[in-house]
Design a protein around this motif. Structure first.
Motif, PDB file in Angstrom:
ATOM      1  N   GLU A 262       0.832  -1.202   0.000  1.00  0.00           N
ATOM      2  CA  GLU A 262       0.000   0.000   0.000  1.00  0.00           C
ATOM      3  C   GLU A 262       0.869   1.255   0.000  1.00  0.00           C
ATOM      4  O   GLU A 262       0.559   2.228  -0.695  1.00  0.00           O
ATOM      5  N   ALA A 263       1.977   1.241   0.731  1.00  0.00           N
ATOM      6  CA  ALA A 263       2.897   2.386   0.734  1.00  0.00           C
ATOM      7  C   ALA A 263       3.498   2.582  -0.654  1.00  0.00           C
ATOM      8  O   ALA A 263       3.642   3.715  -1.123  1.00  0.00           O
TER       9      ALA A 263
ATOM     10  N   LYS B  80       2.972   5.809  -2.943  1.00  0.00           N
ATOM     11  CA  LYS B  80       4.121   6.531  -3.493  1.00  0.00           C
ATOM     12  C   LYS B  80       3.977   6.669  -5.007  1.00  0.00           C
ATOM     13  O   LYS B  80       4.203   7.750  -5.568  1.00  0.00           O
ATOM     14  N   ASN B  81       3.588   5.592  -5.677  1.00  0.00           N
ATOM     15  CA  ASN B  81       3.419   5.634  -7.130  1.00  0.00           C
ATOM     16  C   ASN B  81       2.305   6.596  -7.544  1.00  0.00           C
ATOM     17  O   ASN B  81       2.441   7.312  -8.533  1.00  0.00           O
TER      18      ASN B  81
ATOM     19  N   ALA C 229       7.528  -2.053 -13.616  1.00  0.00           N
ATOM     20  CA  ALA C 229       8.196  -1.707 -14.876  1.00  0.00           C
ATOM     21  C   ALA C 229       7.267  -0.879 -15.758  1.00  0.00           C
ATOM     22  O   ALA C 229       7.703   0.065 -16.426  1.00  0.00           O
ATOM     23  N   LEU C 230       5.992  -1.213 -15.751  1.00  0.00           N
ATOM     24  CA  LEU C 230       5.001  -0.471 -16.526  1.00  0.00           C
ATOM     25  C   LEU C 230       4.887   0.969 -16.006  1.00  0.00           C
ATOM     26  O   LEU C 230       4.881   1.922 -16.794  1.00  0.00           O
ATOM     27  N   ILE C 231       4.846   1.102 -14.702  1.00  0.00           N
ATOM     28  CA  ILE C 231       4.741   2.435 -14.094  1.00  0.00           C
ATOM     29  C   ILE C 231       5.982   3.265 -14.396  1.00  0.00           C
ATOM     30  O   ILE C 231       5.879   4.430 -14.785  1.00  0.00           O
ATOM     31  N   ILE C 232       7.161   2.667 -14.262  1.00  0.00           N
ATOM     32  CA  ILE C 232       8.404   3.386 -14.539  1.00  0.00           C
ATOM     33  C   ILE C 232       8.461   3.803 -16.010  1.00  0.00           C
ATOM     34  O   ILE C 232       8.846   4.923 -16.332  1.00  0.00           O
ATOM     35  N   SER C 233       8.035   2.932 -16.906  1.00  0.00           N
ATOM     36  CA  SER C 233       8.006   3.268 -18.334  1.00  0.00           C
ATOM     37  C   SER C 233       7.049   4.429 -18.593  1.00  0.00           C
ATOM     38  O   SER C 233       7.344   5.327 -19.380  1.00  0.00           O
ATOM     39  N   LEU C 234       5.910   4.399 -17.936  1.00  0.00           N
ATOM     40  CA  LEU C 234       4.944   5.476 -18.089  1.00  0.00           C
ATOM     41  C   LEU C 234       5.508   6.791 -17.563  1.00  0.00           C
ATOM     42  O   LEU C 234       5.359   7.838 -18.203  1.00  0.00           O
ATOM     43  N   TYR C 235       6.195   6.747 -16.429  1.00  0.00           N
ATOM     44  CA  TYR C 235       6.817   7.957 -15.876  1.00  0.00           C
ATOM     45  C   TYR C 235       7.825   8.539 -16.865  1.00  0.00           C
ATOM     46  O   TYR C 235       7.850   9.744 -17.107  1.00  0.00           O
TER      47      TYR C 235
END
Length: 188
Positions: free
Chosen positions: A24-25, A29-30, A135-141
Motif C-alpha cells: 500500500e505504501a 508513493k506511485n 516496470a510499466l509504471i516506470i516506463s509510463l513515468y
C-alpha cells in the motif's frame, strides 16, 4: 517445542499485514509520483492555451490597428503630392504592425502536442510485452517526462515568437503615434 497453530496464524497474519502495508505504501508513493508528473504535464497544456490566447489577442489588436491605418492611409494619399517623411512613417508603421501579425501567427502555430500515453504506442510497447506493474509504471513515468519536455520546448518556442510579435506591435504603435502627431501637428 513446537508452536501452536494459533501462534503460527498470528505470525502469518503479522507477515501479511506488514507486506500489505508495504504494498500500500508503494502504491501510495506511485500515485503521488504519477500525480506530480501528471500535474506538470497539465501545466504545459494550460500554458499552451494561455500562449495561444495571447497570440490571438495580438493578431486581433494588430488587425484592428491595420484597419484604422487603412483609413489614415487613404487620407494621407489624398493630402500629399509625393513621397515625404509622413508617407515613410505611415508605411513603416504598417510594416511593423504587419510583421507583428505574421510573427504572432508563427507563435500561434505549434509543431505537435504530445499526449501521454499514446494509446496505440502504450499498448504495443508496454502492455503487450507483459511487463510487471512496477516496470510499466516506470516506463509510463519516463514517457510522461519525455513528452512534457517536448511540450515545454514547444511552449518556450511560442513564448519567443509572441515576445517578438509584441515588440513589433509596440514599435508599430509607436511609429503610428509619431505619424498621427506629425500628420495633425506638423507640416511635413
Amino acid at each position: 517445542m513446537g508452536r501452536s497453530m494459533g501462534e503460527h496464524f498470528e505470525e502469518v497474519e503479522m507477515y501479511s499485514n506488514s507486506e500489505n502495508r508495504k504494498i500500500e505504501a508503494l502504491h501510495s508513493k506511485n500515485r503521488f509520483i504519477y500525480q506530480v508528473f501528471s500535474d506538470r504535464f497539465n501545466v504545459e497544456l494550460e500554458r499552451t492555451k494561455i500562449l495561444d490566447g495571447k497570440a490571438l489577442n495580438i493578431i486581433s489588436f494588430a488587425g484592428i490597428i491595420l484597419t484604422l491605418q487603412a483609413g489614415f492611409g487613404a487620407l494621407l494619399l489624398e493630402k500629399t503630392q509625393g513621397p515625404n517623411l509622413l508617407c515613410y512613417l505611415f508605411f513603416l508603421g504598417v510594416v511593423f504592425i504587419f510583421l507583428s501579425i505574421i510573427v504572432a501567427l508563427k507563435g500561434y502555430y505549434f509543431k505537435s502536442w504530445n499526449i501521454v500515453p499514446n494509446s496505440d504506442q502504450f499498448m504495443e510497447e508496454y502492455v503487450k510485452k507483459d511487463l510487471c506493474e512496477l516496470a510499466l509504471i516506470i516506463s509510463l513515468y519516463r514517457l510522461i517526462v519525455e513528452k512534457t519536455k517536448i511540450n515545454m520546448d514547444n511552449n518556450d518556442d511560442k513564448v519567443k515568437w509572441i515576445k517578438l510579435s509584441f515588440l513589433f506591435l509596440v514599435v508599430g504603435l509607436s511609429t503610428n503615434i509619431i505619424f498621427i502627431y506629425c500628420f495633425f501637428f506638423c507640416n511635413l
